[in-house]
Design an enzyme around this catalytic site. Structure first.
Site, short mmCIF file in Angstrom:
data_model
loop_
_atom_site.label_atom_id
_atom_site.label_comp_id
_atom_site.label_asym_id
_atom_site.label_seq_id
_atom_site.Cartn_x
_atom_site.Cartn_y
_atom_site.Cartn_z
N THR A 1 -10.71 27.67 -21.80
CA THR A 1 -9.77 26.95 -20.96
C THR A 1 -10.27 26.84 -19.52
OG1 THR A 1 -8.46 28.86 -20.20
CG2 THR A 1 -7.89 27.94 -22.35
N ASP B 1 -3.97 25.86 -16.36
CA ASP B 1 -3.88 26.31 -14.97
C ASP B 1 -2.94 27.51 -14.99
OD1 ASP B 1 -3.35 26.81 -12.32
OD2 ASP B 1 -2.82 24.75 -11.81
N TYR C 1 -8.42 40.83 -2.15
CA TYR C 1 -8.96 40.77 -3.51
C TYR C 1 -8.78 42.10 -4.23
CZ TYR C 1 -12.24 40.05 -7.36
OH TYR C 1 -12.80 39.95 -8.61
N LYS D 1 -6.55 43.17 -7.74
CA LYS D 1 -7.11 43.85 -8.91
C LYS D 1 -6.47 45.22 -9.11
CE LYS D 1 -9.77 40.51 -10.14
NZ LYS D 1 -9.44 39.74 -11.36
N VAL E 1 -21.61 41.24 -10.64
CA VAL E 1 -22.07 40.43 -11.77
C VAL E 1 -22.38 39.03 -11.26
CG1 VAL E 1 -21.47 39.46 -14.03
CG2 VAL E 1 -20.61 41.73 -13.38
#
Length: 296
Positions: free
Chosen positions: A36, A57, A149, A153, A182
């Site tokens: 998606t 979305d 951020y 998380k 990553v």
């Protein structure tokens, strides 16, 4: 049409990112991948390989419900794995945040996974499935200029722990992927700039390096991270209620993930001191102090 393959829905599969790499790896493992993205046109390469491409979305309730209906039709009413991967980076000093920008990040990183999981719960329960919430090692380490951020998380970590217990009666498992550095597209979008009035302007050069830190420090190739995550996700329920051999509740991979995991075992003040040394806070403080003295 439903198939005997394990069905996997992944949010945020834009090429170059972790979601795209996960789609390729789950597909390689023989799963029926439902990839998606907000713009389904970016999924053409995955669709050409035989994956299902669906618009989603995660910040839009109507889009989530429409996706759920389409997935139920594709899989026959079941979903083996839901990977909440779609995310938005947010690097800026805590003193320079803008409220609308912060709200948008929370909409994507926190409310998106919450409401996507809620909508797909019925399909997951039917399959005794697995929810994979992609988190970050920054959620438990003081990652300078990453307060927004990291807090999103951290919220996902807490949400996942409660969700795991609440879904146990329905035999649905929850795995949190604690991602280290990553290789991805998350840091390649337009960067935020320090406002001219920022107290951190004297160390703007450091801030500029921090914007791309995750892509330049111990960065693990996206496909390597994806291979490890998929292998863990496909372990299944295991034995003795998941105590042996099943998918782990917490999955750690990526650059610095081992170091941060070890730091999570010590008192918070120790990890904060270590991160302060790592980022050279003492030197940054001297630079800022000298600049403020010159202004006065």
């Amino acid at each position: 049409m439903a198939s005997e393959k394990k069905s996997v829905l992944i949010t945020g599969c834009t090429p170059g990112g972790i979601g795209h790499a996960l789609a390729l790896e789950f597909h390689r493992k023989g799963c029926h991948v439902i990839a998606t993205a907000r713009n389904p046109d970016v999924l053409k390469d995955l669709a050409a390989m035989g994956m299902s491409a669906v618009q989603l979305d995660v910040t839009n309730g109507d889009s989530i419900r429409a996706c759920k209906a389409e997935v139920a039709n594709i899989t026959g009413g079941k979903l083996d794995v839901l990977v909440n991967n779609a995310g938005r980076t947010h690097t800026i000093p805590a003193l320079d945040i803008e409220i609308d920008d912060v709200r948008q990040t929370y909409e994507t990183n926190v409310f998106g996974p919450m409401f996507t999981t809620k909508e797909f719960a019925e399909l997951l329960i039917a399959a005794r499935g697995l929810v994979v919430n992609v988190s970050s090692i920054s959620s438990i380490s003081p990652y300078i200029f990453g307060s927004v951020y990291a807090s999103t998380k951290g919220a996902i970590n807490s949400y996942s722990r409660v969700l795991r217990l609440e879904l146990k009666p329905f035999n649905v498992r929850v795995m949190v992927a604690m991602a280290g550095t990553v290789r991805s597209q998350i840091a390649s979008h337009q960067h935020r700039a320090l406002p001219s009035t920022s107290l951190y302007m004297p160390i703007n050069d450091f801030f500029q390096r921090r914007l791309v830190f995750s892509q330049n420090n111990a960065t693990v190739p996206t496909e390597v991270f994806a291979r490890k995550l998929v292998a863990s996700a496909l372990k299944g329920e295991g034995y003795l209620g998941g105590l042996i051999g099943g998918s782990p509740d917490w999955f750690w991979a990526g650059g610095f993930s081992t170091q941060v995991w070890l730091l999570s075992m010590v008192p918070a003040w120790v990890s904060e001191w270590a991160m302060g040394v790592f980022f050279g806070i003492a030197s940054l403080k001297r630079t800022i102090t000298q600049a403020r003295l010159k202004q006065n």
